[in-house]
Write a protein that holds these residues in place. Structure first.
Motif, short mmCIF file in Angstrom:
data_model
loop_
_atom_site.label_atom_id
_atom_site.label_comp_id
_atom_site.label_asym_id
_atom_site.label_seq_id
_atom_site.Cartn_x
_atom_site.Cartn_y
_atom_site.Cartn_z
N GLN A 11 -9.16 0.11 -1.36
CA GLN A 11 -9.42 -1.15 -0.66
C GLN A 11 -10.87 -1.23 -0.17
O GLN A 11 -11.53 -2.24 -0.33
N ASP B 289 -6.04 -1.03 -5.04
CA ASP B 289 -5.45 -1.54 -3.80
C ASP B 289 -6.32 -2.68 -3.28
O ASP B 289 -7.44 -2.45 -2.84
N GLU B 290 -5.81 -3.89 -3.36
CA GLU B 290 -6.53 -5.06 -2.87
C GLU B 290 -7.98 -5.08 -3.34
O GLU B 290 -8.89 -4.99 -2.52
N THR C 151 0.83 -1.20 0.00
CA THR C 151 0.00 0.00 0.00
C THR C 151 0.87 1.26 0.00
O THR C 151 0.58 2.22 -0.72
MG MG Z 1 -2.32 -2.76 2.02
#
Ligand code: MG
Ligand code: ATP
Lengths: 254, 252
Positions: free
Chosen positions: A86, A164-165, A42
């Motif tokens: 995320q 992100d993810e 991240t």
């Molecule tokens: Mg992360």
């Protein structure tokens, strides 16, 4: 294309979280940053977009070096960037449609009617049913929120897409839908896409180019076909933590 | 202990000043700013009206009753009660006390809204789009509240005086004519101006301090709660301090 060269990043003068990372992320490909939890994925992604200021190193967007830029120019560059967070990070005071419309209202030169058309096109593109457009983010499921967030990210036809993810908190089937969507859109629009993940399924499903980091340092890079036969202990420990992939490796080496 | 407290205060003030520099930038799109602004006028201004009305009418009435009971002296003229009530409302209650109450309501609202946006990455999402998030989120709130506060204050003065009038009508503590004479006697319009100036400063303090604490939240929901408490406490202290400063400048 985004090139990261010798990037170092620490917080408040502590130990560096990113230690001299270099990598190339090509356009039209799904580039993945993978690594165990806490490895710095991240932080690397946020450094690439300039949400974190790096200590040293270059981050070149088709030759334009972000750390050299002033805030004004960074903001201009960011209009070419879409990001999937995320937790989706939808604006919770706006409806689904308003969320996708928002970047258009902010920056698009088109008249309002055309902006609405474009927003609806993006929502259709991520396969969201029309009857959801008027709902608030809290009224739709996590998977749908992710899709709306993708629609919002591509509204201005970005050249660069960051995720992100994208799979965190989603069931395997919904994950697959999101992964494929990201891969399709990347090819369709020739975007430079960077995806953070520690999910082996998505890595094997959509990863064109893979950068493996651990403890803030790049340990390995290559394609998803190389990943099973890489001669790298750290990568093996990460990939073959699950028995399933151990079996895949055994069957493929026979 | 003291040294570290002073250092902390300086650091916080510096961060606050830097944030304000980001806030006062030209909005990306005028239309979008205006839309936010109108929304905040409704949320921070109009939605504060009920509490302003309720508190002002009761305080006006109570102040009239207490003043009357405390000035039960034949030497004092009949207009005393009205006059004292009026001047207290105009000078202090409708501006300072009202602002302290609104620091609780509006301050915690702003801090928790912006704080929640921070911890759910909505502020990052704005930044990623190339938007100056500080300006986009904070400027309309400050502008709306600074515009609405003087109106609320003047409104509170009128309602407070009406509260006192009700005492005259509904009880025999004071006669209506004595009260009406009192609130008109030796009236100084400058007091209203003084209160309006104070309210402008206080409104800025409430909106900007609350935004500051919300904008820099780190962590989770608990930290948002903590930030909104800090916002209310610190803006209240600042209001009291600036009350002293402005009063010294304007009434001395
Ligand atoms: Mg992360
Ligand atoms: N704002 C920050 N200040 C200080 N340290 C930080 C900050 N953000 C991250 N770190 C540290 O950097 C390291 C890497 O964190 P990062 O969030 O990048 O991990 P990650 O690889 O994304 O993990 P995950 O897969 O769990 O999301 C961690 O040790 C973390 O404590």
């Amino acid at each position: 294309m985004i090139e990261v060269k010798h990037v170092v990043k620490s917080f408040d003068g502590g130990e560096p979280v990113l230690k001299d990372i270099s990598a190339v992320f090509e356009a039209g490909k799904v580039n993945m940053i993978i690594g165990p939890s806490g490895s710095g994925k991240t932080v690397l992604l946020k450094s690439i977009i300039g949400l974190h200021r790096v200590d040293s190193g270059r981050i070149e967007y088709d030759g334009r070096n972000l750390p050299d830029m002033r805030m004004k120019d960074i903001r201009l560059l960011r209009r070419e960037v879409g990001m999937l967070f995320q937790g989706a990070a939808l604006f919770d005071s706006m409806t689904v449609l308003q969320n996708v419309l928002f970047p258009l209202e902010m920056f698009s030169p088109d008249p309002p009617a055309r902006q609405v058309e474009r927003a609806k096109f993006c929502l259709r593109r991520v396969n969201l049913e029309e009857d959801k457009y008027g709902l608030m983010p809290s009224e739709i499921s996590g998977g749908m929120q992710k899709r709306v967030a993708i629609a919002r990210a591509i509204a201005l036809q970005p050249k660069y897409l960051f995720c992100d993810e994208p799979n965190s908190g989603l069931d395997p089937r919904t994950s697959l839908v999101i992964d494929r969507l990201i891969a399709e859109l990347t090819r369709e629009f020739g975007m430079t896409t960077i995806v953070n993940s520690h999910d082996m399924n998505s890595i094997m499903e959509i990863g064109d180019h893979i950068v493996f980091i651990e403890h803030g340092a790049k340990v390995w890079q290559g394609s998803r076909t190389d990943i099973l036969h890489a001669d790298c202990q750290e990568l093996d420990d990460f990939v073959f933590a699950s028995d399933l992939f151990k079996k895949i490796k055994q069957s493929s080496t026979h | 202990m003291l040294a570290s407290f002073i250092l902390d205060s300086i650091r916080t003030t510096g961060r606050y000043a830097l944030l304000m520099r980001k806030v006062f930038a030209r909005p990306e799109r005028g239309r979008m700013f205006f839309r936010q602004f109108v929304q905040e006028v409704g949320k921070l201004g109009l939605q504060s009206l009920p509490i302003v009305i309720i508190i002002s009418v009761f305080i006006g009435a109570i102040m009239t009753i207490q003043t009357k009971l405390n000035t039960e002296n034949p030497i004092l003229p009949a207009y005393t009660t009205g006059l004292v009530t009026r001047d207290t409302l105009l000078l202090e209650f409708s501006s300072t006390i009202m602002c302290l109450i609104l620091a609780g309501k509006v301050g915690s609202n702003i801090a928790s809204e912006i704080g929640t946006m921070r911890i759910t990455e909505q502020i990052d999402a704005l930044e990623i789009m190339g938007i100056n998030s500080a300006s986009y989120l904070i400027l309309p709130r400050i502008a709306a509240f600074v515009l609405m506060m003087p109106l609320l204050v003047v409104y509170s003065m009128a309602i407070g005086l009406f509260g006192g009038y009700c005492v005259g009508v509904f009880s025999d503590i004071i006669t209506v004519s004595d009260y009406l004479l009192g609130i008109q006697y030796a009236f100084i319009p400058y007091y209203i101006f003084y209160s309006v100036v104070k309210s402008l400063v206080f409104a800025f303090i409430i909106a900007s301090v609350a935004s500051f604490y919300g904008y820099y939240v780190k962590g989770g929901a608990l930290d948002v709660g903590r930030a909104s408490t800090s916002a209310v406490v610190n803006s209240s202290v600042l209001i009291l301090f600036f009350n002293l400063v402005i009063t010294n400048l304007m009434l001395n």
